[in-house]
Write an enzyme that holds these catalytic residues in place. Structure first.
Site, PDB file in Angstrom:
ATOM      1  N   THR A  78     -10.268   2.673 -17.578  1.00 55.78           N
ATOM      2  CA  THR A  78      -9.509   1.693 -16.787  1.00 55.78           C
ATOM      3  C   THR A  78     -10.459   1.303 -15.652  1.00 55.78           C
ATOM      4  O   THR A  78     -11.672   1.433 -15.819  1.00 55.78           O
ATOM      5  CB  THR A  78      -8.235   2.369 -16.211  1.00 55.78           C
ATOM      6  OG1 THR A  78      -8.664   3.482 -15.411  1.00 55.78           O
ATOM      7  CG2 THR A  78      -7.290   2.862 -17.303  1.00 55.78           C
ATOM      8  N   GLU A  79      -9.912   0.910 -14.526  1.00 53.24           N
ATOM      9  CA  GLU A  79     -10.793   0.664 -13.371  1.00 53.24           C
ATOM     10  C   GLU A  79     -11.038   1.955 -12.587  1.00 53.24           C
ATOM     11  O   GLU A  79     -11.683   1.954 -11.533  1.00 53.24           O
ATOM     12  CB  GLU A  79     -10.178  -0.417 -12.478  1.00 53.24           C
ATOM     13  CG  GLU A  79     -10.106  -1.758 -13.191  1.00 53.24           C
ATOM     14  CD  GLU A  79      -9.491  -2.876 -12.362  1.00 53.24           C
ATOM     15  OE1 GLU A  79      -9.385  -2.718 -11.134  1.00 53.24           O
ATOM     16  OE2 GLU A  79      -9.123  -3.893 -12.959  1.00 53.24           O
TER      17      GLU A  79
ATOM     18  N   ASP B  96       0.874  -1.176   0.000  1.00 50.28           N
ATOM     19  CA  ASP B  96       0.000   0.000   0.000  1.00 50.28           C
ATOM     20  C   ASP B  96       0.913   1.228   0.000  1.00 50.28           C
ATOM     21  O   ASP B  96       1.730   1.386   0.922  1.00 50.28           O
ATOM     22  CB  ASP B  96      -0.875  -0.032   1.264  1.00 50.28           C
ATOM     23  CG  ASP B  96      -1.964   1.034   1.231  1.00 50.28           C
ATOM     24  OD1 ASP B  96      -1.685   2.162   0.756  1.00 50.28           O
ATOM     25  OD2 ASP B  96      -3.079   0.738   1.675  1.00 50.28           O
ATOM     26  N   VAL B  97       0.790   2.086  -1.011  1.00 49.70           N
ATOM     27  CA  VAL B  97       1.701   3.244  -1.112  1.00 49.70           C
ATOM     28  C   VAL B  97       1.569   4.208   0.074  1.00 49.70           C
ATOM     29  O   VAL B  97       2.426   5.047   0.283  1.00 49.70           O
ATOM     30  CB  VAL B  97       1.519   4.050  -2.425  1.00 49.70           C
ATOM     31  CG1 VAL B  97       1.863   3.228  -3.645  1.00 49.70           C
ATOM     32  CG2 VAL B  97       0.125   4.642  -2.530  1.00 49.70           C
TER      33      VAL B  97
ATOM     34  N   PRO C 157      -3.228  12.938 -18.258  1.00 54.04           N
ATOM     35  CA  PRO C 157      -4.260  12.384 -19.142  1.00 54.04           C
ATOM     36  C   PRO C 157      -5.657  12.875 -18.782  1.00 54.04           C
ATOM     37  O   PRO C 157      -5.942  13.220 -17.637  1.00 54.04           O
ATOM     38  CB  PRO C 157      -4.174  10.865 -18.900  1.00 54.04           C
ATOM     39  CG  PRO C 157      -2.961  10.636 -18.044  1.00 54.04           C
ATOM     40  CD  PRO C 157      -2.723  11.921 -17.325  1.00 54.04           C
ATOM     41  N   GLY C 158      -6.506  12.852 -19.789  1.00 56.69           N
ATOM     42  CA  GLY C 158      -7.937  13.088 -19.588  1.00 56.69           C
ATOM     43  C   GLY C 158      -8.664  11.756 -19.546  1.00 56.69           C
ATOM     44  O   GLY C 158      -8.090  10.730 -19.136  1.00 56.69           O
TER      45      GLY C 158
ATOM     46  N   TYR D 186      -9.598  15.652  -5.650  1.00 58.93           N
ATOM     47  CA  TYR D 186      -8.844  14.860  -6.633  1.00 58.93           C
ATOM     48  C   TYR D 186      -7.997  15.780  -7.512  1.00 58.93           C
ATOM     49  O   TYR D 186      -6.786  15.591  -7.676  1.00 58.93           O
ATOM     50  CB  TYR D 186      -9.792  14.014  -7.492  1.00 58.93           C
ATOM     51  CG  TYR D 186      -9.035  13.272  -8.587  1.00 58.93           C
ATOM     52  CD1 TYR D 186      -8.148  12.258  -8.259  1.00 58.93           C
ATOM     53  CD2 TYR D 186      -9.185  13.620  -9.936  1.00 58.93           C
ATOM     54  CE1 TYR D 186      -7.422  11.594  -9.248  1.00 58.93           C
ATOM     55  CE2 TYR D 186      -8.468  12.964 -10.924  1.00 58.93           C
ATOM     56  CZ  TYR D 186      -7.595  11.947 -10.567  1.00 58.93           C
ATOM     57  OH  TYR D 186      -6.863  11.295 -11.548  1.00 58.93           O
TER      58      TYR D 186
HETATM   59  P1  NDP Z   1      -6.899   1.960 -12.063  1.00 57.56           P
HETATM   60  O1  NDP Z   1      -7.908   2.016 -10.969  1.00 57.56           O
HETATM   61  O2  NDP Z   1      -7.111   0.988 -13.169  1.00 57.56           O
HETATM   62  O3  NDP Z   1      -5.440   1.700 -11.452  1.00 57.56           O
HETATM   63  C1  NDP Z   1      -5.033   2.301 -10.262  1.00 57.56           C
HETATM   64  C2  NDP Z   1      -3.815   1.580  -9.741  1.00 57.56           C
HETATM   65  O4  NDP Z   1      -3.382   2.266  -8.541  1.00 57.56           O
HETATM   66  C3  NDP Z   1      -4.085   0.138  -9.369  1.00 57.56           C
HETATM   67  O5  NDP Z   1      -3.014  -0.672  -9.761  1.00 57.56           O
HETATM   68  C4  NDP Z   1      -4.190   0.180  -7.847  1.00 57.56           C
HETATM   69  O6  NDP Z   1      -3.709  -1.037  -7.285  1.00 57.56           O
HETATM   70  C5  NDP Z   1      -3.207   1.308  -7.523  1.00 57.56           C
HETATM   71  N1  NDP Z   1      -3.464   1.866  -6.205  1.00 57.56           N
HETATM   72  C6  NDP Z   1      -4.529   2.618  -5.796  1.00 57.56           C
HETATM   73  N2  NDP Z   1      -4.428   2.873  -4.484  1.00 57.56           N
HETATM   74  C7  NDP Z   1      -3.283   2.273  -4.047  1.00 57.56           C
HETATM   75  C8  NDP Z   1      -2.645   2.150  -2.795  1.00 57.56           C
HETATM   76  N3  NDP Z   1      -3.138   2.714  -1.679  1.00 57.56           N
HETATM   77  N4  NDP Z   1      -1.483   1.448  -2.706  1.00 57.56           N
HETATM   78  C9  NDP Z   1      -0.967   0.864  -3.815  1.00 57.56           C
HETATM   79  N5  NDP Z   1      -1.524   0.934  -5.024  1.00 57.56           N
HETATM   80  C10 NDP Z   1      -2.679   1.632  -5.138  1.00 57.56           C
HETATM   81  O7  NDP Z   1      -6.824   3.449 -12.623  1.00 57.56           O
HETATM   82  P2  NDP Z   1      -5.839   4.153 -13.692  1.00 57.56           P
HETATM   83  O8  NDP Z   1      -4.903   3.189 -14.296  1.00 57.56           O
HETATM   84  O9  NDP Z   1      -6.702   4.952 -14.567  1.00 57.56           O
HETATM   85  O10 NDP Z   1      -5.079   5.150 -12.732  1.00 57.56           O
HETATM   86  C11 NDP Z   1      -3.657   5.240 -12.660  1.00 57.56           C
HETATM   87  C12 NDP Z   1      -3.285   6.663 -12.375  1.00 57.56           C
HETATM   88  O11 NDP Z   1      -3.704   7.480 -13.461  1.00 57.56           O
HETATM   89  C13 NDP Z   1      -3.922   7.281 -11.133  1.00 57.56           C
HETATM   90  O12 NDP Z   1      -2.958   8.063 -10.479  1.00 57.56           O
HETATM   91  C14 NDP Z   1      -5.044   8.146 -11.698  1.00 57.56           C
HETATM   92  O13 NDP Z   1      -5.353   9.208 -10.852  1.00 57.56           O
HETATM   93  C15 NDP Z   1      -4.403   8.607 -12.979  1.00 57.56           C
HETATM   94  N6  NDP Z   1      -5.291   9.085 -14.030  1.00 57.56           N
HETATM   95  C16 NDP Z   1      -6.324   8.316 -14.494  1.00 57.56           C
HETATM   96  C17 NDP Z   1      -7.143   8.799 -15.516  1.00 57.56           C
HETATM   97  C18 NDP Z   1      -8.329   8.049 -16.017  1.00 57.56           C
HETATM   98  O14 NDP Z   1      -9.275   8.671 -16.546  1.00 57.56           O
HETATM   99  N7  NDP Z   1      -8.355   6.726 -15.932  1.00 57.56           N
HETATM  100  C19 NDP Z   1      -6.862  10.088 -16.160  1.00 57.56           C
HETATM  101  C20 NDP Z   1      -5.774  10.817 -15.573  1.00 57.56           C
HETATM  102  C21 NDP Z   1      -5.001  10.309 -14.583  1.00 57.56           C
HETATM  103  P3  NDP Z   1      -4.414  -1.860  -6.096  1.00 57.56           P
HETATM  104  O15 NDP Z   1      -5.879  -1.546  -6.129  1.00 57.56           O
HETATM  105  O16 NDP Z   1      -4.087  -3.295  -6.398  1.00 57.56           O
HETATM  106  O17 NDP Z   1      -3.730  -1.373  -4.864  1.00 57.56           O
HETATM  107  C1  8X3 Z   2      -8.839  11.458 -14.469  1.00 58.59           C
HETATM  108  C2  8X3 Z   2      -9.394  12.358 -15.528  1.00 58.59           C
HETATM  109  O1  8X3 Z   2     -11.173  14.093 -16.016  1.00 58.59           O
HETATM  110  O2  8X3 Z   2     -11.845  12.110 -14.742  1.00 58.59           O
HETATM  111  O3  8X3 Z   2      -7.787  12.051 -13.837  1.00 58.59           O
HETATM  112  O4  8X3 Z   2     -10.511  13.819 -13.714  1.00 58.59           O
HETATM  113  S1  8X3 Z   2     -10.786  13.125 -14.959  1.00 58.59           S
END
Ligand code: NDP
Ligand code: 8X3
Length: 260
Positions: free
Chosen positions: A192-193, A64-65, A187-188, A157
């Site tokens: 993903t999840e 957990d980060v 990114p926008g 956020y």
């Molecule tokens: P996902 O939910 O698919 O992936 C998120 C990842 O972060 C998972 O691997 C999860 O792993 C990990 N994570 C979350 N909380 C923790 C924690 N406490 N400790 C360790 N790992 C953690 O989402 P995305 O791939 O979309 O997100 C990745 C990044 O991109 C994030 O920072 C998000 O804010 C950013 N982002 C996403 C966008 C979008 O629209 N999807 C756009 C812009 C930015 P696990 O649950 O196994 O711990």
């Molecule tokens: C994720 C993109 O527009 O949902 O960072 O905030 S948005």
């Protein structure tokens, strides 16, 4: 220019949050391109699947980060084959909720601050000294358009991602005279999840959010991360903002008396 194959084989990337989305897509791409990858996340089963698929190219850390002590210990105790980190992708993060600030959950706010800000700080602080000592390395932070532009419900956020952007710039200032690089990706809309997490596990609501759009994919972002990481060593891309074509900015909103 892409590095020679032999040199790439020797490189190691640490990707936080590699159990899904951007992080998993990055892990897959970097391993396919001959890198060794350290993958982290809380979901042990997902990490075990990566390890089973990629074997010795993939070291996994269930973590957990937000756990400051464990992040420090895990980085200090990396196996020899993985302890020279060339690239840190600070990707782990999440959004929780879309409520306006006067209704949002304080627990959600604290979780976002602890994960998106403090978790990123822990990794950076413990990986950076080795990079500075070797005068080589790259930190790629996962920001967001939400750190650049306001939207209703983006409150905490977006503020965490604005922190990530400014921290990235400030790192570059501290690293004057060093060859260590820092980039922030913003990114926008990306499927993903992310939205299932944001809507607290409500898959139907998440599906609805992407309905009728062609969002970015994990692979789109992984390609950008890989491109950033393989620029010539004297090139530092500070920031890169990317949206799907279907997304763009709206006008300022104006409340009129007759609206309420
Ligand atoms: P996902 O939910 O698919 O992936 C998120 C990842 O972060 C998972 O691997 C999860 O792993 C990990 N994570 C979350 N909380 C923790 C924690 N406490 N400790 C360790 N790992 C953690 O989402 P995305 O791939 O979309 O997100 C990745 C990044 O991109 C994030 O920072 C998000 O804010 C950013 N982002 C996403 C966008 C979008 O629209 N999807 C756009 C812009 C930015 P696990 O649950 O196994 O711990
Ligand atoms: C994720 C993109 O527009 O949902 O960072 O905030 S948005």
């Amino acid at each position: 220019m892409v590095d020679g194959m032999e040199e790439k084989r020797q490189k190691t990337a640490l990707i936080t949050g590699a159990t899904s989305g951007f992080g998993e897509a990055c892990a897959r791409l970097f391993i396919a391109e001959g890198w060794k990858v350290i993958t982290t996340g809380r979901r042990k089963d997902r990490l075990a699947e990566l390890r089973a698929e990629f074997g010795s190219a993939c070291h996994t850390i269930v973590q957990d980060v937000r756990d400051h002590e464990m992040v420090k210990i895990d980085i200090e105790n990396l196996p020899k084959e993985f302890n020279t980190i060339d690239l840190l992708v600070n990707n782990a993060g999440l959004a929780l909720g879309l409520e306006p600030s006067h209704k949002a959950s304080m627990d959600d706010w604290e979780t976002m601050v602890d994960t998106n800000i403090k978790g990123l700080l822990y990794y950076t602080r413990y990986v950076l000294p080795g990079m500075v000592q070797r005068n080589s390395g790259h930190i790629i932070n996962m920001g967001s358009v939400a750190g650049n532009w306001p939207y209703p419900g983006g409150n905490t956020y977006g503020a965490t991602k604005a922190f990530v952007k400014q921290f990235s710039h400030n790192l570059r200032s501290d690293l004057k005279g060093s060859n260590v690089r820092v980039s922030n990706i913003e990114p926008g809309l990306a499927e993903t999840e992310f939205s299932v997490v944001r809507f607290h596990g409500n898959q139907a609501k998440a599906d609805d959010f992407y309905n009728g759009t062609q969002p970015l994919s994990g692979e789109d972002i992984a390609n950008i991360v890989y491109w950033l990481a393989t620029q010539p060593p004297h090139v530092n891309v500070n920031r890169i903002e990317v949206m799907p074509v279907c997304q763009s900015c709206g006008p300022f909103q104006i409340h009129r008396e007759q609206d309420s």
